[in-house]
Enzyme design. Structure first.
Site, PDB file in Angstrom:
ATOM      1  N   ARG A  45       0.930  -1.299  -0.214  1.00 51.08           N
ATOM      2  CA  ARG A  45      -0.307   0.224   0.488  1.00 51.08           C
ATOM      3  C   ARG A  45       0.768   0.800  -0.152  1.00 51.08           C
ATOM      4  NH1 ARG A  45      -3.208  -3.646   3.141  1.00 51.08           N
ATOM      5  NH2 ARG A  45      -2.168  -3.204   4.493  1.00 51.08           N
TER       6      ARG A  45
ATOM      7  N   GLU B 163       4.370 -10.450  15.141  1.00 51.61           N
ATOM      8  CA  GLU B 163       3.472 -11.037  16.820  1.00 51.61           C
ATOM      9  C   GLU B 163       4.349 -12.375  16.314  1.00 51.61           C
ATOM     10  OE1 GLU B 163       0.098  -9.895  16.431  1.00 51.61           O
ATOM     11  OE2 GLU B 163      -0.231 -10.851  18.702  1.00 51.61           O
TER      12      GLU B 163
HETATM   13  P1  AMP Z   1       3.932  -2.715  11.993  1.00 50.10           P
HETATM   14  O1  AMP Z   1       4.851  -3.102  10.923  1.00 50.10           O
HETATM   15  O2  AMP Z   1       3.040  -3.334  12.770  1.00 50.10           O
HETATM   16  O3  AMP Z   1       4.247  -1.106  12.218  1.00 50.10           O
HETATM   17  O4  AMP Z   1       3.055  -2.526  10.607  1.00 50.10           O
HETATM   18  C1  AMP Z   1       2.740  -1.669   9.252  1.00 50.10           C
HETATM   19  C2  AMP Z   1       2.018  -2.472   8.620  1.00 50.10           C
HETATM   20  O5  AMP Z   1       1.241  -3.505   8.468  1.00 50.10           O
HETATM   21  C3  AMP Z   1       1.282  -1.070   7.505  1.00 50.10           C
HETATM   22  O6  AMP Z   1       1.744  -1.398   5.964  1.00 50.10           O
HETATM   23  C4  AMP Z   1       0.152  -1.810   7.519  1.00 50.10           C
HETATM   24  O7  AMP Z   1       0.044  -1.509   5.959  1.00 50.10           O
HETATM   25  C5  AMP Z   1       0.126  -2.992   7.810  1.00 50.10           C
HETATM   26  N1  AMP Z   1      -0.840  -2.755   9.011  1.00 50.10           N
HETATM   27  C6  AMP Z   1      -0.907  -3.160  10.112  1.00 50.10           C
HETATM   28  N2  AMP Z   1      -1.634  -3.115  10.973  1.00 50.10           N
HETATM   29  C7  AMP Z   1      -3.043  -2.778  10.373  1.00 50.10           C
HETATM   30  C8  AMP Z   1      -4.037  -2.117  10.453  1.00 50.10           C
HETATM   31  N3  AMP Z   1      -5.002  -2.077  12.107  1.00 50.10           N
HETATM   32  N4  AMP Z   1      -4.816  -1.430   9.058  1.00 50.10           N
HETATM   33  C9  AMP Z   1      -4.609  -1.719   8.600  1.00 50.10           C
HETATM   34  N5  AMP Z   1      -3.000  -1.861   7.762  1.00 50.10           N
HETATM   35  C10 AMP Z   1      -2.258  -2.492   8.884  1.00 50.10           C
END
Ligand code: AMP
Length: 176
Positions: free
Chosen positions: A63, A100
């Site tokens: 995205r 996770e």
């Molecule tokens: P993180 O590595 O935990 O910061 O997760 C970020 C990535 O996961 C991004 O590329 C987001 O597109 C996706 N992502 C994580 N949580 C969500 C959420 N609640 N809604 C949409 N996309 C998410």
């Protein structure tokens, strides 16, 4: 009359329990199809970054590629893809990061950036900061001039921002 920010929030679809129970997924496909909002968002982001001398926008799969490439066009910068392992065809650098459950890897072509570059890293959403931290680590391998980081949405309650390596600026359009 609603503000731009209110219209933006209204346009994002919240999907409970996707991709697994307890996660509220912020679905930006409903935002992307609103032509006026998409164009105003791109204009506002362009205004925010236009004077920084950005030479390359770096997007995180997948995205991050959408608004990232619109921004690259508007800033007259190049566009660089950070992809999941095994997708890029030429020589790559890679960084592994913690999920996770288990780990994941992202890669970038070794010739993607140069030390004279001023980079804008973009992704749609900052959650725990795992993927953005890995992306910043990858960009740091090129010893570029500056790294600016942008998200459309920051889930601030997850404190992902605190996990990120130090960068030159960090900006989210919306914070929840
Ligand atoms: P993180 O590595 O935990 O910061 O997760 C970020 C990535 O996961 C991004 O590329 C987001 O597109 C996706 N992502 C994580 N949580 C969500 C959420 N609640 N809604 C949409 N996309 C998410």
């Amino acid at each position: 009359m609603k503000s731009f920010e209110e219209r933006l929030i209204d346009s994002i679809r919240n999907v409970p329990d996707f991709p697994k129970p307890g996660i509220q997924f912020k679905d930006i496909t409903t935002l992307l199809k609103e032509a006026d909002l998409l164009s105003e968002m791109a204009d506002r982001l362009y205004d925010y970054y236009k004077d920084l001398g950005i030479t390359q926008v770096v997007g995180i799969e997948s995205r991050g590629f959408i608004i990232g490439s619109i921004l690259a066009y508007k800033l007259k910068a190049g566009f660089v893809l950070l992809r999941k392992a095994g997708k890029l065809p030429a020589d790559t650098y890679e960084v592994e990061y913690q999920l996770e459950y288990g780990t994941d890897k992202i890669q970038v072509h070794r010739d993607a950036l140069k030390p004279h570059d001023v980079v804008l890293l973009h992704d749609d959403l900052l959650a725990t900061g795992g993927s953005a931290s890995a992306a910043i680590e990858l960009i740091q391998k090129f010893e570029v001039q500056q790294i600016h980081v942008n998200f459309l949405i920051e889930l601030s309650f997850l404190k992902g921002r605190e996990r990120l390596p130090k960068v030159d600026s960090l900006h989210s359009m919306l914070s929840f």
